[in-house]
Design an enzyme around this catalytic site. Sequence first.
Site, mmCIF file in Angstrom:
data_model
loop_
_atom_site.group_PDB
_atom_site.id
_atom_site.type_symbol
_atom_site.label_atom_id
_atom_site.label_comp_id
_atom_site.label_asym_id
_atom_site.label_seq_id
_atom_site.Cartn_x
_atom_site.Cartn_y
_atom_site.Cartn_z
ATOM 1 N N ASP A 192 0.883 -1.146 0.000
ATOM 2 C CA ASP A 192 0.000 0.000 0.000
ATOM 3 C C ASP A 192 0.942 1.222 0.000
ATOM 4 O O ASP A 192 2.126 1.078 0.326
ATOM 5 C CB ASP A 192 -0.844 -0.050 1.287
ATOM 6 C CG ASP A 192 -1.706 1.167 1.451
ATOM 7 O OD1 ASP A 192 -2.469 1.481 0.543
ATOM 8 O OD2 ASP A 192 -1.596 1.824 2.505
ATOM 9 N N LEU A 193 0.436 2.387 -0.367
ATOM 10 C CA LEU A 193 1.339 3.538 -0.453
ATOM 11 C C LEU A 193 1.207 4.448 0.770
ATOM 12 O O LEU A 193 2.092 4.512 1.634
ATOM 13 C CB LEU A 193 1.037 4.314 -1.749
ATOM 14 C CG LEU A 193 1.888 5.537 -2.028
ATOM 15 C CD1 LEU A 193 3.364 5.181 -2.132
ATOM 16 C CD2 LEU A 193 1.442 6.216 -3.333
ATOM 17 N N ASP A 194 0.057 5.125 0.832
ATOM 18 C CA ASP A 194 -0.134 6.115 1.897
ATOM 19 C C ASP A 194 -0.211 5.409 3.263
ATOM 20 O O ASP A 194 -1.049 4.540 3.469
ATOM 21 C CB ASP A 194 -1.432 6.883 1.611
ATOM 22 C CG ASP A 194 -1.774 7.855 2.706
ATOM 23 O OD1 ASP A 194 -0.846 8.334 3.377
ATOM 24 O OD2 ASP A 194 -2.965 8.144 2.887
ATOM 25 N N THR A 251 1.419 10.516 3.400
ATOM 26 C CA THR A 251 0.692 11.580 2.708
ATOM 27 C C THR A 251 -0.639 11.872 3.407
ATOM 28 O O THR A 251 -1.328 12.825 3.042
ATOM 29 C CB THR A 251 0.445 11.213 1.226
ATOM 30 O OG1 THR A 251 0.268 9.813 1.143
ATOM 31 C CG2 THR A 251 1.608 11.604 0.358
ATOM 32 N N LYS A 292 -8.804 6.935 5.672
ATOM 33 C CA LYS A 292 -7.556 6.261 5.280
ATOM 34 C C LYS A 292 -7.846 4.998 4.465
ATOM 35 O O LYS A 292 -8.648 4.167 4.884
ATOM 36 C CB LYS A 292 -6.719 5.928 6.512
ATOM 37 C CG LYS A 292 -6.128 7.173 7.128
ATOM 38 C CD LYS A 292 -5.112 6.861 8.207
ATOM 39 C CE LYS A 292 -4.528 8.150 8.741
ATOM 40 N NZ LYS A 292 -3.701 7.932 9.931
ATOM 41 N N SER A 319 -2.486 0.525 -4.396
ATOM 42 C CA SER A 319 -2.944 1.728 -3.692
ATOM 43 C C SER A 319 -4.270 2.225 -4.247
ATOM 44 O O SER A 319 -4.530 2.103 -5.441
ATOM 45 C CB SER A 319 -1.878 2.823 -3.847
ATOM 46 O OG SER A 319 -2.399 4.078 -3.481
ATOM 47 N N ALA A 320 -5.065 2.835 -3.363
ATOM 48 C CA ALA A 320 -6.339 3.429 -3.796
ATOM 49 C C ALA A 320 -6.126 4.785 -4.463
ATOM 50 O O ALA A 320 -7.043 5.338 -5.066
ATOM 51 C CB ALA A 320 -7.260 3.596 -2.586
ATOM 52 N N LYS A 380 -10.969 -1.032 -1.876
ATOM 53 C CA LYS A 380 -10.770 -1.852 -0.674
ATOM 54 C C LYS A 380 -11.954 -1.570 0.267
ATOM 55 O O LYS A 380 -12.379 -0.421 0.325
ATOM 56 C CB LYS A 380 -9.472 -1.470 0.037
ATOM 57 C CG LYS A 380 -8.216 -1.579 -0.822
ATOM 58 C CD LYS A 380 -7.031 -0.895 -0.120
ATOM 59 C CE LYS A 380 -5.833 -0.778 -1.035
ATOM 60 N NZ LYS A 380 -4.707 -0.048 -0.459
ATOM 61 N N GLU A 423 0.015 -3.201 4.733
ATOM 62 C CA GLU A 423 -1.165 -2.316 4.798
ATOM 63 C C GLU A 423 -1.236 -1.563 6.121
ATOM 64 O O GLU A 423 -0.810 -2.068 7.157
ATOM 65 C CB GLU A 423 -2.433 -3.162 4.678
ATOM 66 C CG GLU A 423 -3.140 -3.060 3.347
ATOM 67 C CD GLU A 423 -3.695 -1.689 3.000
ATOM 68 O OE1 GLU A 423 -3.793 -0.813 3.878
ATOM 69 O OE2 GLU A 423 -4.048 -1.481 1.832
ATOM 70 N N ASP A 424 -1.833 -0.363 6.065
ATOM 71 C CA ASP A 424 -2.040 0.397 7.308
ATOM 72 C C ASP A 424 -3.523 0.672 7.551
ATOM 73 O O ASP A 424 -3.852 1.443 8.451
ATOM 74 C CB ASP A 424 -1.308 1.745 7.241
ATOM 75 C CG ASP A 424 -1.995 2.712 6.301
ATOM 76 O OD1 ASP A 424 -2.359 2.295 5.181
ATOM 77 O OD2 ASP A 424 -2.200 3.873 6.684
#
Length: 215
Positions: free
Chosen positions: A15-17, A23, A51, A120-121, A151, A175-176
């Site tokens: 995942d990115l953020d 971010t 998020k 990522s979303a 997601k 994932e966060d």
Amino acid sequence: MLVLKFQHMKGVIFDLDGVLVDTAVYHFMAWKRLAKELNIDFTESDNERLKGVSRMRSLEILLELGHISASEEEKKLLAEKKNSWYMEMLQNLTEDHLLPGARSLLNYLKTNGYKIALGSASKNARFILMKLGIQSFFDVIVDGNRVVNAKPDPEVFIKAADDLGLPYRQCVVFEDSLAGIEAAKSAGMKVVAVGNQDLLPGADWYIQKLTECLG
Ligand code: B16
Ligand code: MG
């Protein structure tokens, strides 16, 4: 060392953020600015609900908080406005904004023959990877422009594994967000949660920071 538990894995999907870069703080500032314009009370704890959630769904949550209804056209304009403020802030991103341990982990995985994907979303994911200078690590990028179902639907991770050419059970996801953990589990993948077990139940492993993977 957590990475030693990945011996039977062939692919790692990030995942990115909240995992590679924070971010979320910029998302918050931009949503807060929009909330102010619309006279909506919007707190940091409200922001937690956004998020991992798509841009349009995030806007709908914000409007729900303010008991505001809007047409599809109005929602499109509001989402675009928020995104333009968010993108202004992204211009300042540099390699220094990578979260601790991210670059070393990507290096380790690449050197040890793992395939690497982004799941990522965010529709801004490619731009963010470029600003962070890490796009060359990724064999596959699946972002918000490529998925129909956000997601917790597993689509983003299924597409990433399919593009990597790997069976789902040989992929591990970082994932966060709760929605992201649910998505990865329903795809039959292993999950490393970055954050607290109380807030993020259901993952296979827990870390607070990526530095713990190689430590
Ligand atoms: P954008 P991730 C998600 O990124 C963010 O966590 C979420 O807060 C944001 O609304 C979503 O991307 C869409 O982002 O407006 O840039 O398309 O955690 O899935 O990497
Ligand atoms: Mg995230």
